[in-house]
Design an enzyme around this catalytic site. Structure first.
Site, PDB file in Angstrom:
ATOM      1  NE  ARG A 122     -14.558 -37.726 -66.368  1.00 54.03           N
ATOM      2  CZ  ARG A 122     -13.614 -38.554 -66.719  1.00 54.03           C
ATOM      3  NH1 ARG A 122     -13.761 -39.360 -67.736  1.00 54.03           N
ATOM      4  NH2 ARG A 122     -12.484 -38.584 -66.050  1.00 54.03           N
ATOM      5  CD  GLN A 127     -14.802 -29.927 -68.549  1.00 57.52           C
ATOM      6  OE1 GLN A 127     -14.498 -28.769 -68.788  1.00 57.52           O
ATOM      7  NE2 GLN A 127     -14.708 -30.873 -69.441  1.00 57.52           N
ATOM      8  CG  ASP A 130     -13.043 -35.018 -63.713  1.00 59.07           C
ATOM      9  OD1 ASP A 130     -12.776 -35.986 -62.975  1.00 59.07           O
ATOM     10  OD2 ASP A 130     -13.239 -35.129 -64.932  1.00 59.07           O
TER      11      ASP A 130
HETATM   12  P1  NAD Z   1     -10.624 -44.457 -68.041  1.00 58.97           P
HETATM   13  O1  NAD Z   1      -9.655 -44.060 -66.990  1.00 58.97           O
HETATM   14  O2  NAD Z   1     -11.902 -45.070 -67.602  1.00 58.97           O
HETATM   15  O3  NAD Z   1      -9.899 -45.479 -69.055  1.00 58.97           O
HETATM   16  C1  NAD Z   1      -8.662 -45.172 -69.666  1.00 58.97           C
HETATM   17  C2  NAD Z   1      -8.693 -45.524 -71.132  1.00 58.97           C
HETATM   18  O4  NAD Z   1      -8.629 -46.949 -71.300  1.00 58.97           O
HETATM   19  C3  NAD Z   1      -9.945 -45.085 -71.874  1.00 58.97           C
HETATM   20  O5  NAD Z   1      -9.576 -44.244 -72.954  1.00 58.97           O
HETATM   21  C4  NAD Z   1     -10.552 -46.384 -72.369  1.00 58.97           C
HETATM   22  O6  NAD Z   1     -11.212 -46.248 -73.601  1.00 58.97           O
HETATM   23  C5  NAD Z   1      -9.331 -47.257 -72.479  1.00 58.97           C
HETATM   24  N1  NAD Z   1      -9.590 -48.705 -72.556  1.00 58.97           N
HETATM   25  C6  NAD Z   1     -10.508 -49.451 -71.900  1.00 58.97           C
HETATM   26  N2  NAD Z   1     -10.421 -50.741 -72.285  1.00 58.97           N
HETATM   27  C7  NAD Z   1      -9.407 -50.823 -73.195  1.00 58.97           C
HETATM   28  C8  NAD Z   1      -8.828 -51.889 -73.954  1.00 58.97           C
HETATM   29  N3  NAD Z   1      -9.280 -53.141 -73.860  1.00 58.97           N
HETATM   30  N4  NAD Z   1      -7.815 -51.588 -74.793  1.00 58.97           N
HETATM   31  C9  NAD Z   1      -7.349 -50.328 -74.918  1.00 58.97           C
HETATM   32  N5  NAD Z   1      -7.862 -49.278 -74.225  1.00 58.97           N
HETATM   33  C10 NAD Z   1      -8.882 -49.530 -73.377  1.00 58.97           C
HETATM   34  O7  NAD Z   1     -10.939 -43.273 -69.033  1.00 58.97           O
HETATM   35  P2  NAD Z   1     -10.765 -41.699 -68.824  1.00 58.97           P
HETATM   36  O8  NAD Z   1      -9.344 -41.361 -68.855  1.00 58.97           O
HETATM   37  O9  NAD Z   1     -11.586 -41.310 -67.672  1.00 58.97           O
HETATM   38  O10 NAD Z   1     -11.416 -41.114 -70.125  1.00 58.97           O
HETATM   39  C11 NAD Z   1     -12.662 -41.545 -70.601  1.00 58.97           C
HETATM   40  C12 NAD Z   1     -13.191 -40.530 -71.562  1.00 58.97           C
HETATM   41  O11 NAD Z   1     -13.792 -39.455 -70.854  1.00 58.97           O
HETATM   42  C13 NAD Z   1     -12.136 -39.921 -72.423  1.00 58.97           C
HETATM   43  O12 NAD Z   1     -12.677 -39.731 -73.708  1.00 58.97           O
HETATM   44  C14 NAD Z   1     -11.912 -38.600 -71.790  1.00 58.97           C
HETATM   45  O13 NAD Z   1     -11.368 -37.669 -72.675  1.00 58.97           O
HETATM   46  C15 NAD Z   1     -13.309 -38.250 -71.395  1.00 58.97           C
HETATM   47  N6  NAD Z   1     -13.390 -37.201 -70.365  1.00 58.97           N
HETATM   48  C16 NAD Z   1     -14.452 -36.366 -70.363  1.00 58.97           C
HETATM   49  C17 NAD Z   1     -14.557 -35.359 -69.416  1.00 58.97           C
HETATM   50  C18 NAD Z   1     -15.699 -34.383 -69.399  1.00 58.97           C
HETATM   51  O14 NAD Z   1     -15.749 -33.562 -68.558  1.00 58.97           O
HETATM   52  N7  NAD Z   1     -16.642 -34.462 -70.293  1.00 58.97           N
HETATM   53  C19 NAD Z   1     -13.581 -35.228 -68.435  1.00 58.97           C
HETATM   54  C20 NAD Z   1     -12.507 -36.115 -68.443  1.00 58.97           C
HETATM   55  C21 NAD Z   1     -12.439 -37.108 -69.412  1.00 58.97           C
END
Ligand code: NAD
Length: 514
Positions: A122, A127, A130
Site C-alpha cells: 500500500r 494504489q 490495489d
Molecule cells: P481490513 O479489510 O483488513 O479490515 C477491515 C476493518 O476491520 C479495519 O478497519 C480493521 O481495523 C477493522 N477491525 C479488525 N478487527 C476489529 C474488531 N475486533 N472490531 C472492530 N473492527 C475491527 O482493513 P482495510 O479495509 O484494508 O483497511 C486497513 C487500513 O488500511 C485502513 O486504515 C485503510 O484506510 C488503509 N488503507 C491504506 C491504503 C494505502 O494505500 N496506504 C489503501 C487502502 C487502505
C-alpha cells in the site's frame, strides 16, 4: 507476448479480469490478447466488444491459454487448467493463497509464476493496483444495498401528511475501506449511522462521514494499528469489553454491517447468537467478513438465513454481485500492474524481479514457492496436476451457493470511502496519496462517467447469454417470507432457518452452463 483472459470457473463469479478498455491498452503496449468466448458475459461484456478492442476470441479456455505469457484472472485457476501456457508464464489475479498452500505449490510445480494481487504494497505507486481497495469499496456499498433490499422498512426519516416515520439505525463494525463506504452509503440512504473499529485512526474517519463512533478507547485501543495501517489481533480482555459495549448498542439497531478483518487470520467474532436475539425482528445483518469465517456467530457463508426474525446475509463475494462495476475497476488494477512488467518500446515482457511490487506479490517462480509467507509444502502433498478438480464451466448463479475462497479482492478491499457526504471527509490515512496515475491508467474512475448500457446492448447481452447458456434459468428475486414473523420463539438450536439466497440480480448473466 500473448495475454490470455478466460471465463472464471468459480461458481457465482461473474467478474472478468479484463474489459475492452484494458484490452485495448494492453494491445497498445505490444501484447496480443486472446479472450475465451463468453468470458465477459457475467459482466455484460460481449465478445464483439473485445474483438473491436483488438482481441481475438478463442473457442475454448485451452485455446486462449495456449502459449500465453501472461494470464489475467479474477480467481486462482487450477494448475491443471494452465497446462498449455508458456513456461514461466505470469498468472496474475486474486490468488487467495492463505489456506490454499497446496494449490500454490501445485502452481509452482506447473512452472508458472503466480502473482497474488492481494499482496500489493500500500504505497503511492501501487494504489492504482490495489484490488483489495477497489473491491472492498464496492462490497461496502453493495452490503448496504443488500441490507436495504431485505429490510422491510424505509431507511430515511419520512415526514408525510400521514405522519412521520423514524429513520433506520445502521451500525457498521469495522471502519476500513468497506466499512467507510458502508457508512457513506447508509448515510446517503438516510439512516442514522454509528460505527466501531479497533484502530484509533478510524474514529475521525467515521465522524467525518457523519457517523457516531462507538469503541472502548483504552490503552490497547490506542496502539491497535500496525505500521501498515491494519488492525492488530486484540486481547481476549479487550474483546470482552468491546462485546459488552457493542451488545447494548446492537440491541437498538435495525441494520448491522460487519466488515472486521485482520490480515492472515480468521475474522474476529463480534456478534454472538445472544446479540442477534437481542435485535428486533425485521432487523438485518450483513456479514461482509463471511468469506473469512464471519464476524457473526450465526453467519452461514454463502447463505441468507433468518434467526428469530433477524435476517443474516452471509454472501461471500459481495463485490461480485455488482460484477460490471467490479470488473471495470479490477481490470484497471491489473492493467496498471501489467504496465510495469512490459517494455512498451520493445513491446516485450521485461519483469524487474527486484521491483518491490514484484517481490511482494510473486508467490511462485522457477518451479518453487518463493513468497516468504508460505513455507514450502512437501512434494508428497502437492495435488497431482492431472487430477485437479474440474471447475464448473460457467459462472453459475450470482448468489453464492457455497463458501468461496477467502479474501479475494472481495469481502475485503480497501479504498477509502473517498466520496463523503456533505461534510468534508477525512480520507483514511493512506501513508501517501497518489498524485499521478500509473502510465496508461486514469487515476480516478468516476463510475457515473460510464455510459449506461443501452437497451439494445442489454437485449444483445441477454441474447448472447441465452445462446451460451441455454440451460440458464433466472430465479425470481425473493424476500424471505418469514422475515415478518415476530413472535416465533422456537428453541435456539432450531430457530435459524437457512433460506434461499436472494435470486440472481443479473438476469443476463450466464448461470451454471456446463
Ligand atoms: P481490513 O479489510 O483488513 O479490515 C477491515 C476493518 O476491520 C479495519 O478497519 C480493521 O481495523 C477493522 N477491525 C479488525 N478487527 C476489529 C474488531 N475486533 N472490531 C472492530 N473492527 C475491527 O482493513 P482495510 O479495509 O484494508 O483497511 C486497513 C487500513 O488500511 C485502513 O486504515 C485503510 O484506510 C488503509 N488503507 C491504506 C491504503 C494505502 O494505500 N496506504 C489503501 C487502502 C487502505
Amino acid at each position: 507476448m500473448k495475454i490470455a483472459i478466460v471465463r472464471e470457473r468459480i461458481e457465482g463469479e461473474n467478474r472478468v479480469a479484463a474489459t475492452p478498455e484494458t484490452v485495448g491498452k494492453l494491445i497498445a503496449l505490444g501484447a496480443s490478447v486472446s479472450v475465451e468466448k463468453g468470458a465477459g458475459l457475467g459482466s455484460r461484456i460481449l465478445d464483439p466488444e473485445y474483438t473491436a478492442a483488438g482481441a481475438s476470441i478463442a473457442a475454448s479456455a485451452d485455446a486462449a491459454l495456449k502459449g500465453a505469457d501472461i494470464v489475467l484472472t479474477v480467481r486462482r485457476p487450477s494448475a491443471a487448467s494452465l497446462a498449455g501456457v508458456a513456461n514461466g508464464a505470469l498468472v496474475i489475479g486474486a490468488l487467495d493463497p492463505y489456506g490454499n498452500e497446496k494449490d500454490v505449490a501445485a502452481l509452482a510445480k506447473a512452472g508458472v509464476t503466480a502473482v497474488s494481487m492481494e499482496f500489493m504494497p500500500r504505497i503511492t505507486r501501487a494504489q492504482v493496483m490495489d484490488i483489495l481497495s477497489s473491491q472492498a469499496n464496492l462490497a461496502g456499498y453493495q452490503g448496504v444495498v443488500e441490507a436495504a433490499a431485505q429490510f422491510d422498512r424505509a431507511l430515511p426519516m419520512m415526514m408525510t401528511a400521514a405522519g412521520t416515520v423514524r429513520p433506520a439505525k445502521a451500525f457498521v463494525m469495522g471502519a476500513g475501506v468497506a466499512g467507510l463506504q458502508a457508512i457513506a452509503t447508509a448515510k446517503r440512504l438516510g439512516a442514522v449511522v454509528s460505527a466501531t473499529d479497533v484502530r484509533p485512526a478510524a474514529k475521525e474517519q467515521v465522524e467525518s462521514l457523519g457517523g457516531k463512533f462507538i469503541a472502548v478507547e483504552d490503552d490497547e485501543f490506542k496502539q491497535a494499528e500496525t505500521a501498515g495501517g491494519y488492525a492488530k489481533q486484540m486481547s481476549a480482555e479487550y474483546q470482552a469489553k468491546q462485546a459488552d459495549l457493542t451488545a447494548q448498542h446492537i440491541a437498538k439497531q435495525d441494520i448491522v454491517i460487519t466488515t472486521a478483518l485482520i490480515p492472515g487470520r480468521p475474522a474476529p467474532r463480534l456478534i454472538t447468537k445472544a446479540m442477534v436475539e437481542s435485535m428486533a425482528p425485521g432487523s438485518v445483518i450483513v456479514d461482509l467478513a463471511a468469506e473469512r469465517g464471519g464476524n457473526v456467530e450465526l453467519t452461514v457463508p454463502g447463505k441468507v438465513i433468518e434467526h428469530n426474525g433477524v435476517t443474516i446475509i452471509g454472501y461471500t463475494n459481495v463485490q461480485g454481485r455488482i460484477p460490471t462495476t467490479a470488473s471495470q475497476l479490477y481490470a484497471r488494477n491489473l492493467l496498471a500492474f501489467v504496465t510495469t512488467l512490459i517494455d512498451a518500446k520493445e513491446k516485450k515482457l521485461a519483469v524487474n524481479w527486484d521491483d518491490e511490487l514484484v517481490k511482494a506479490t510473486v508467490l511462485t517462480r522457477d518451479g518453487k514457492v518463493v513468497h516468504p509467507n508460505f513455507a514450502a509444502v512437501p512434494a508428497a502433498e502437492i495435488k497431482p496436476v492431472a487430477v485437479a478438480k474440474a471447475a464448473p464451466k460457467a459462472p453459475a448463479k450470482s448468489v453464492e451457493a457455497k463458501a468461496a475462497p477467502a479474501k479475494t479482492g472481495a469481502a475485503s478491499a480497501k479504498k477509502p470511502a473517498a466520496k463523503a457526504p456533505a461534510k468534508k471527509p477525512v480520507v483514511p490515512a493512506m501513508a501517501d496519496t497518489p498524485k499521478k496515475a500509473a502510465p496508461g491508467v486514469e487515476q480516478s474512475i468516476p463510475a457515473a462517467a460510464e455510459a449506461a448500457p443501452s437497451p439494445a446492448k442489454r437485449a444483445a447481452t441477454k441474447k448472447a447469454a441465452a445462446v451460451i447458456d441455454t440451460a440458464a434459468k433466472v430465479a425470481p428475486a425473493k424476500k424471505p417470507a418469514a422475515a415478518k414473523k415476530t413472535t416465533v420463539a422456537k428453541p435456539a438450536a432450531t430457530t435459524s432457518a437457512v433460506t434461499k439466497p436472494a435470486a440472481a440480480k443479473k438476469p443476463a448473466s450466464p448461470k451454471g452452463a456446463k
